[in-house]
Every structure is written in structure tokens, then in C-alpha cells.
Design a protein around this motif. Sequence first.
Motif, PDB file in Angstrom:
ATOM      1  N   VAL B 216       0.849  -1.182   0.000  1.00 57.06           N
ATOM      2  CA  VAL B 216       0.000   0.000   0.000  1.00 57.06           C
ATOM      3  C   VAL B 216       0.889   1.238   0.000  1.00 57.06           C
ATOM      4  CG1 VAL B 216      -1.705   1.325   1.302  1.00 57.06           C
ATOM      5  CG2 VAL B 216      -1.927  -1.140   1.147  1.00 57.06           C
ATOM      6  N   ILE B 217       0.595   2.150  -0.938  1.00 61.90           N
ATOM      7  CA  ILE B 217       1.318   3.426  -0.951  1.00 61.90           C
ATOM      8  C   ILE B 217       0.326   4.481  -0.465  1.00 61.90           C
ATOM      9  CG2 ILE B 217       2.634   5.061  -2.331  1.00 61.90           C
ATOM     10  CD1 ILE B 217       2.908   2.627  -4.374  1.00 61.90           C
ATOM     11  N   ASN B 218       0.592   4.968   0.735  1.00 65.72           N
ATOM     12  CA  ASN B 218      -0.306   5.940   1.354  1.00 65.72           C
ATOM     13  C   ASN B 218       0.468   7.245   1.509  1.00 65.72           C
ATOM     14  OD1 ASN B 218      -1.675   7.501   3.305  1.00 65.72           O
ATOM     15  ND2 ASN B 218      -2.645   5.675   4.159  1.00 65.72           N
ATOM     16  N   PRO B 219      -0.014   8.345   0.916  1.00 66.59           N
ATOM     17  CA  PRO B 219       0.752   9.600   1.001  1.00 66.59           C
ATOM     18  C   PRO B 219       0.960  10.091   2.433  1.00 66.59           C
ATOM     19  CG  PRO B 219      -1.428   9.964   0.075  1.00 66.59           C
ATOM     20  CD  PRO B 219      -1.244   8.497   0.148  1.00 66.59           C
ATOM     21  N   LYS B 220       0.136   9.597   3.364  1.00 73.91           N
ATOM     22  CA  LYS B 220       0.280  10.046   4.758  1.00 73.91           C
ATOM     23  C   LYS B 220       1.313   9.227   5.521  1.00 73.91           C
ATOM     24  CE  LYS B 220      -4.106   9.905   6.041  1.00 73.91           C
ATOM     25  NZ  LYS B 220      -5.226  10.226   6.931  1.00 73.91           N
ATOM     26  N   ILE B 221       1.566   8.016   5.046  1.00 74.53           N
ATOM     27  CA  ILE B 221       2.467   7.118   5.782  1.00 74.53           C
ATOM     28  C   ILE B 221       3.694   6.746   4.948  1.00 74.53           C
ATOM     29  CG2 ILE B 221       2.650   4.863   6.926  1.00 74.53           C
ATOM     30  CD1 ILE B 221      -0.385   5.100   7.452  1.00 74.53           C
ATOM     31  N   GLY B 222       3.486   6.464   3.682  1.00 76.16           N
ATOM     32  CA  GLY B 222       4.584   6.029   2.812  1.00 76.16           C
ATOM     33  C   GLY B 222       4.256   4.674   2.213  1.00 76.16           C
ATOM     34  N   VAL B 223       5.280   3.933   1.874  1.00 76.58           N
ATOM     35  CA  VAL B 223       5.080   2.612   1.261  1.00 76.58           C
ATOM     36  C   VAL B 223       5.063   1.558   2.368  1.00 76.58           C
ATOM     37  CG1 VAL B 223       5.969   0.929  -0.392  1.00 76.58           C
ATOM     38  CG2 VAL B 223       6.262   3.377  -0.821  1.00 76.58           C
ATOM     39  N   VAL B 224       4.011   0.775   2.416  1.00 73.97           N
ATOM     40  CA  VAL B 224       3.901  -0.264   3.437  1.00 73.97           C
ATOM     41  C   VAL B 224       3.722  -1.603   2.746  1.00 73.97           C
ATOM     42  CG1 VAL B 224       2.681  -1.033   5.494  1.00 73.97           C
ATOM     43  CG2 VAL B 224       2.770   1.387   4.962  1.00 73.97           C
ATOM     44  N   LYS B 225       4.601  -2.540   3.073  1.00 76.92           N
ATOM     45  CA  LYS B 225       4.523  -3.862   2.439  1.00 76.92           C
ATOM     46  C   LYS B 225       4.092  -4.901   3.456  1.00 76.92           C
ATOM     47  CE  LYS B 225       7.790  -3.123  -1.222  1.00 76.92           C
ATOM     48  NZ  LYS B 225       8.927  -3.526  -1.950  1.00 76.92           N
ATOM     49  N   GLU B 226       3.340  -5.869   2.971  1.00 75.00           N
ATOM     50  CA  GLU B 226       2.916  -6.973   3.843  1.00 75.00           C
ATOM     51  C   GLU B 226       4.143  -7.821   4.176  1.00 75.00           C
ATOM     52  OE1 GLU B 226      -1.203  -9.295   3.858  1.00 75.00           O
ATOM     53  OE2 GLU B 226       0.076  -9.765   2.184  1.00 75.00           O
ATOM     54  N   ILE B 227       4.274  -8.134   5.460  1.00 78.07           N
ATOM     55  CA  ILE B 227       5.458  -8.911   5.864  1.00 78.07           C
ATOM     56  C   ILE B 227       5.219 -10.385   5.584  1.00 78.07           C
ATOM     57  CG2 ILE B 227       6.975  -9.503   7.804  1.00 78.07           C
ATOM     58  CD1 ILE B 227       5.931  -6.838   9.079  1.00 78.07           C
TER      59      ILE B 227
END
Lengths: 338, 227
Positions: B216-227
Amino acid sequence: MTNIIWGPMIVLYSFITGLVLGSYIISIAPTLFKMRNLEGISTFSMVTAWGFLLASPIPLVLELGSPLRAPNIYLYPTPSSVMALFGYIWIIFVLLLTTQIIIHSRYRDAAWFQRASTGISAIGLVISLIFGGYFGFIIGSMKAREVWSSTITPITTILSGITAGAALVALLAIITLRKDGLRKDALNSLGKLTLYFLAIYLVFTLIELSTTAYAETLTWTRLSILLIGYLALSFIGVQYILGGLIPIFMLATEKVRTSTIGSIVAFILILAGVYSYKWNLIIGGQQIVEVSPQLYSLLNFMPTQTEILATVGILSLSLFLYVLGLTIFPIPEFKSKR
Amino acid sequence: MSKYLKLQEELPHIVGRYIDKKSAKPKWVMVVDLNRCVGCYACQVSCKMENGTPYEFFRTWVEVIERGKYPYLRRVFLPRLCNHCETPSCVPVCPVGATYKRDDGIVVIDYDRCIGCGYCIQACPYDARFRNPYTGTADKCDYCLHKIEEGEVPSCVINCMGGARIFGDINHPESIVSKMLAEKSVSVIKPETGNSPSVYYIGYEEAVKAGAPVTVINPKIGVVKEI
């Protein structure tokens, strides 16, 4: 930007309300729970609670985005909000506690003293539990944050508050009343009481964690931040080992409970442990952000220099108010020497 | 009237700048068609321009959800905003009554009363609120209320080049949103909260379907990948 909304000031606020609750419970224990050993430090505990109670709104106001609008809580009463309750409970508690201290310090020999003291203590018990537990209720009822959402949180908050408050009273009593003849049996009872509450509160924090984990609202990703992530030092190291297991072993022996240095170390460790618990709950809970269903991100957080200074400053102010209380109220415990 | 002036007058109607169908007691809703969203971020940018939200803070934002592994990959753009819930979690918790729900369904903030305690931000299950560092108050999407009062649609809707955001009055049977909600299968984000959002998504179930590695690329958090 997603960031930490409730920072170290809220941690401190929650910690101070716990201290107030705990020291107040110790002060009414001889009257309501017939713990006669603690009679000698009853009024002293009330003054401790009074000093910290007066300082308790400061961190809350400092955390507001618009601190100058804090009086709006009184101008626009909103019964649906639990947070709105604080302003009223705080004022009631300040008035009740001040009255109670005056009665205890000036009218101890009056015929109506016992009845008045029991009545006020019973009302005070309810108010102090609401005061010390309502922030736990706010956290526990937050359904938007699964890490917080737990019915056990208000109970854990109350238990941790009583533990920390008892430790604070014991610590200050050792430092302040040592020369005025603090009785060993009072210190022993206080140590035992703190030990019991510490053990119960730690068990409840584990129940809190395991129920959320078992109910699958706390997945491994989120549990790992506490166990092996960057909160591990604060969670396992400070909350459970330094602030939990070590003081439990120390206070379990009567020798430590009645010794000055041993008990001072144990009570400081307990206070650090409870502060750590509040930190892990409040800040740790916000560091875990749900980005998408079953996908979480961990936010980094470091307190700023201002926040650290403010924390130290408010704790110092609380201690100053406590000393002021000892000066303006004639404490029976001091009568022999002053 | 010259052709140019005529065009200038008619253009807002042609591109749907004005709310055309409005009942006596309107209730505003938004439908987001994820099949039409091209991920241009025009809504996100236009919202910032219209409302002057601070750097790194958003009233509306677009999340990019990637599922699967090449060559079996799917990428979905998920526009997010305040859901203007039927039973919002943020309203009852406000200690000063600064946030409230209007009769037309819009959840608004009284910026002169808000003390910035952050309780509403914590209570919102959609992470739609933030504390504005300049005003010291809570802040969030209000469907561009100032534009609605002038009879215009919100800024994100008019600037959506794919026509993925549709705004209108659900109480008017002839409005586009009423027709879409009657004809299409829609879903809401986090229905389990019981908040009953007023922002409906077409194609949401497909977008968040579990079972594949996700980024998920969220402009508020950044790039988040499922572990």
C-alpha cells in the motif's frame, strides 16, 4: 501525515492521575478499610494526592492544539463526551480533598470527626476511582484502535494507578517522615500493599494482552513490536523486569520492606515500571497504524527536548505543590517534631 | 453574446460544476467508482489548493493498493476522505461539542470552538481527521461546504478527470447518486464499525480482496509492504 496525536504529555497526565488515585486510596484505607497500620500516614497521603491533583490538568492543557481554549470545556458542556467529564470531576475532587485535609488536620478531636471522615472518604473513593480510571475508559472504549479497544484497560489503569500511588506515598514518606519517626510497621504494611497491587496489576496487563491476542484483534505483527520490536526494551525491560519482577522479589522480603535504601530503590523501580506501562499503552498503541485490512505500519516516535523538559518540570511542580501542602496544612504526623 | 462568453457561461454546466438536482431537504453523499479512478491525484491536489491544508496533511488522499506478484498483479487506486457517517464516532466524543452533524448529512467542525484535544482524531476509524498545526484544531473534509452553499460540487469532484467521484443529493430520486446507488452494487469501508458511512465505493471489494501479497502506498504514511 499520520503521527502520534497523544504524546508524552498525555502519558504524564495518565501517570499523575494514577498517582493521585493511589495516594488517595492509601489515605482513606485506615478509615474505610480499617487498615490501622496506615493511620500514621493518612493525612500525609492526602497532601501527596492534593499536590499531584493540582498539577494534573497542566499536561492535559499543554497537549491541546489550542491550549487557550481549555475553558471551553466548562463553557460548552457536552455530556456525551467522557473527556468533558474531567473538568467537573477535577474540580469536585479538589474541593473534596481540600475539605478532607482541613478536617483531618484541624478537627481531628471533634465529636463529629469519625462520621464526617467516613462519609467524605466513601464519596472520595468513588470520585477518585472515576478520576483515576476514566482515562483508561477513554482508551479501552476506542473501537477505532484495535490495540486499545479492551474492556480490561480501565481496570488495569486503576490497578497501575494504585500501585504507583502507593509506591509514591511510601517513597515520599521515607524521605519526608523518616526524621519524624515513620513507624516500621506502617512502612512494612505499605510495602506489602504495594507488592500485592503490583502483582495484580502485572497479571491484569498480561490478561489484557493475551485476550486481545487470543481474540485475534492483535496479530503477530502488532505483538512483535512489543516483544522484539523497538518497544521491547520499554515493554519487557522496564515494565516487566525492572518495574515488575525485581521490585516483587525485593518487596517480598520484610528486610527490604523495612530498610530505607532497599525500599527506596524498589519504589523508584515500580514508579518507572508504571510510567513505562502508560508509555507502551498510549504511545505504543498509536505507533501501530492500520494502513489497509490486515496491513499495519509502525510509526517512529522520539520525544522532543521540550516534551522531556515539560515532563520533568510538571513532576517538579507536583512535588513543589506537595511540599507547599505540607507547609500550609498542619499535618498530625509532624506534630511531635514541629 | 459572443461564442466565447457563451462557452464561459455554459462550461461549468457542461463539466458538472454545479449541483443540478437538489431536493427540499438534501442529504449529500459521494459515490466513488474505483473502476474509473486513474490515479492522477487531481482530487488530492485540488483539495489542498481549495482548502489550504498544510504540507503532508490531507483532507482527501489516494491510496495505491498493489496485490499479487508479476505477472499476476493488480493495482487499485482508492480515494479516501471523511465518510460523513450516519452515526459518526467523532461527534459524541468531542468534549466541547465543536464537531457535529448537519441536517444535510455533512459532519463539520466549529473551528472557533475546537480546543484541539485530538479525541475525535483517535475515535475516527477512517483516519480522516488530523490536527492542523497552523490552527491548532482538528481538521477534515467538509465536502467543500463553502462551495456546496454556492450550489457547486466539491473541488475533488469537479477536478476528477476520470469522473470517478460523483456527488449529489440522495434524497432527490432523479439525482445521479440516487440512480447509481439504485442500479450498482456499492460497498462502504469498514462496515463493521456500525458508523454507516455516506461515501460509497463501486469495486471496493475487488480492491481489498485478501489472499495475495500486498503493498500500500499511502501519502500520509509512505510505502507499506505486507510482511
